[in-house]
Write a protein that holds these residues in place. Structure first.
Motif, mmCIF file in Angstrom:
data_model
loop_
_atom_site.group_PDB
_atom_site.id
_atom_site.type_symbol
_atom_site.label_atom_id
_atom_site.label_comp_id
_atom_site.label_asym_id
_atom_site.label_seq_id
_atom_site.Cartn_x
_atom_site.Cartn_y
_atom_site.Cartn_z
ATOM 1 N N GLU A 1 5.908 -0.323 -3.270
ATOM 2 C CA GLU A 1 4.687 -0.271 -4.075
ATOM 3 C C GLU A 1 4.957 -0.707 -5.514
ATOM 4 O O GLU A 1 4.123 -1.372 -6.136
ATOM 5 N N LYS B 1 3.173 -3.802 -7.987
ATOM 6 C CA LYS B 1 2.690 -3.609 -9.354
ATOM 7 C C LYS B 1 3.457 -4.501 -10.339
ATOM 8 O O LYS B 1 2.883 -5.023 -11.290
ATOM 9 N N ASP C 1 1.952 -7.903 -10.450
ATOM 10 C CA ASP C 1 0.787 -8.012 -11.335
ATOM 11 C C ASP C 1 1.214 -8.016 -12.798
ATOM 12 O O ASP C 1 0.730 -8.817 -13.586
ATOM 13 N N ASP D 1 -0.162 0.918 -15.136
ATOM 14 C CA ASP D 1 -1.504 0.384 -15.391
ATOM 15 C C ASP D 1 -1.818 -0.854 -14.556
ATOM 16 O O ASP D 1 -2.977 -1.258 -14.459
ATOM 17 N N GLN E 1 -2.332 -3.362 -11.301
ATOM 18 C CA GLN E 1 -2.913 -3.248 -9.968
ATOM 19 C C GLN E 1 -1.969 -3.910 -8.973
ATOM 20 O O GLN E 1 -1.370 -4.944 -9.289
ATOM 21 N N LYS F 1 -0.469 -6.366 -6.511
ATOM 22 C CA LYS F 1 -0.778 -7.772 -6.258
ATOM 23 C C LYS F 1 0.031 -8.236 -5.054
ATOM 24 O O LYS F 1 1.183 -7.831 -4.878
#
Length: 193
Positions: free
Chosen positions: A68, A72, A75, A152, A154, A156
């Motif tokens: 995960e 992030k 992004d 912060d 998202q 991607k």
């Protein structure tokens, strides 16, 4: 009287200098990701650095699954500086002992080298953080800033490959369509060992 004036001026100058140094500790660091084109210059510039993982205090990012965090990071910073594919392409082999899925390299405030990487692909939480040992006192602030940027961000989409020496197995690791996957695969055709 003259000595008192000189002493007062010196105290004033020292107060200003120490205040500026104290304030610098609370400024957010400027973080620049090292790109593919900058890797050789980074390695040459920081070839004599003594790397350490100390100073990077444990925080919320260390409890998040690496699969995960990678989405992030995609992004927040785009493609990794280096993947397992890049290492194999450059060296013609995997690193001894441990394989990585990805590495992000950074230069902090134009002078401090730092890297974050996984050490067990998509199977663990958190990442490994390393920086120049002489800047160990700045690492907590750097990690706080990076944690905020990544937190912060998202997720991607991305696709990576990972080879687990312990499992003697290749994996396709991805975030796509809102789902995280780690799929056992044969060695990808485009990765030549």
């Amino acid at each position: 009287m003259k000595n008192l004036l000189i002493t007062t001026i010196l105290i004033g100058v020292l107060t200003i200098v120490s205040t500026e140094q104290a304030m610098a500790q609370f400024e957010e660091p400027v973080i620049e990701k090292v790109t593919e084109d900058q890797k050789a210059a980074f390695m040459q510039r920081f070839s004599d650095v003594k790397w350490t993982g100390q100073g990077f205090n444990y925080n919320s990012l260390d409890r998040m699954p690496a699969i995960e965090i990678r989405a992030k990071l995609q992004d927040a910073f785009g493609e990794p500086t280096q993947t397992v594919e890049d290492i194999i392409k450059k060296d013609g082999r995997l690193r001894d002992g441990k394989s990585i899925q990805f590495e992000y390299w950074f230069v902090i405030d134009g002078e401090i080298p730092m890297m974050i990487l996984d050490l067990d692909g998509p199977f663990e939480d958190g990442l490994v953080w390393v920086g120049a040992s002489r800047y160990i006192d700045l690492m907590p602030q750097v990690k706080r800033t990076l944690t905020k940027l990544v937190g912060d961000a998202q997720p991607k989409e991305y696709v990576d490959y990972f080879f687990s020496p312990e499992r003697d197995q290749w994996f396709k690791v991805a975030y796509s369509g809102g789902k995280y996957t780690k799929e056992e695969i044969k060695q990808p055709d485009h990765i030549k060992l």
